[in-house]
Design an enzyme around this catalytic site. Structure first.
Site, short mmCIF file in Angstrom:
data_model
loop_
_atom_site.label_atom_id
_atom_site.label_comp_id
_atom_site.label_asym_id
_atom_site.label_seq_id
_atom_site.Cartn_x
_atom_site.Cartn_y
_atom_site.Cartn_z
N ARG A 255 0.84 -1.21 0.00
CA ARG A 255 0.00 0.00 0.00
C ARG A 255 0.87 1.25 0.00
O ARG A 255 0.58 2.21 -0.72
CB ARG A 255 -0.95 0.00 1.21
CG ARG A 255 -2.01 -1.08 1.11
CD ARG A 255 -2.92 -1.10 2.32
NE ARG A 255 -2.10 -1.37 3.51
CZ ARG A 255 -2.45 -1.05 4.74
NH1 ARG A 255 -3.60 -0.44 4.99
NH2 ARG A 255 -1.66 -1.34 5.76
N ASN B 156 -6.23 -2.75 2.27
CA ASN B 156 -6.23 -4.20 2.37
C ASN B 156 -7.66 -4.70 2.48
O ASN B 156 -8.49 -4.08 3.16
CB ASN B 156 -5.45 -4.68 3.60
CG ASN B 156 -3.96 -4.52 3.44
OD1 ASN B 156 -3.43 -4.47 2.34
ND2 ASN B 156 -3.26 -4.47 4.56
#
Length: 100
Positions: A28, A47
């Site tokens: 990320r 996520n």
């Protein structure tokens, strides 16, 4: 102006789901950094409970395509087994590119 450059500049929204070993490896953070490096992109990377990472990005069609190409073939952390994406009309939900 050619039609191609008009399409490249057209505001777009892309949602991508990235499968593989993409959680717990900095994926990320690197995705946000890449989006900021491309410039002009806003959105979110998060996520999901099933092990995938979801990327929602808005900006020029060209910028979104560059991020998608990086997700598929770039030097990403972890291991990407596949990316599925859909394209839509921008909604203006995001003012920056954030990690959730």
């Amino acid at each position: 102006m050619t039609q191609k450059s008009t399409d490249a500049d057209r505001p777009s929204r892309m949602t991508a789901w990235v499968r593989g070993q993409v959680q717990g490896v900095g994926f990320r953070w690197y995705t946000r950094a890449r989006a900021l490096a491309i410039g002009g992109l806003r959105g979110v990377v998060r996520n999901l409970g099933d092990g995938r990472v979801q990327v929602v990005v808005e900006g020029s069609r060209e910028g979104c395509e560059r991020l998608l190409e990086w997700l598929r073939t770039g030097d990403t952390p972890g291991r990407v087994d596949g990316v599925t994406e859909i394209w839509d009309t921008p909604r203006g939900d995001h003012r920056d590119f954030v990690i959730e």
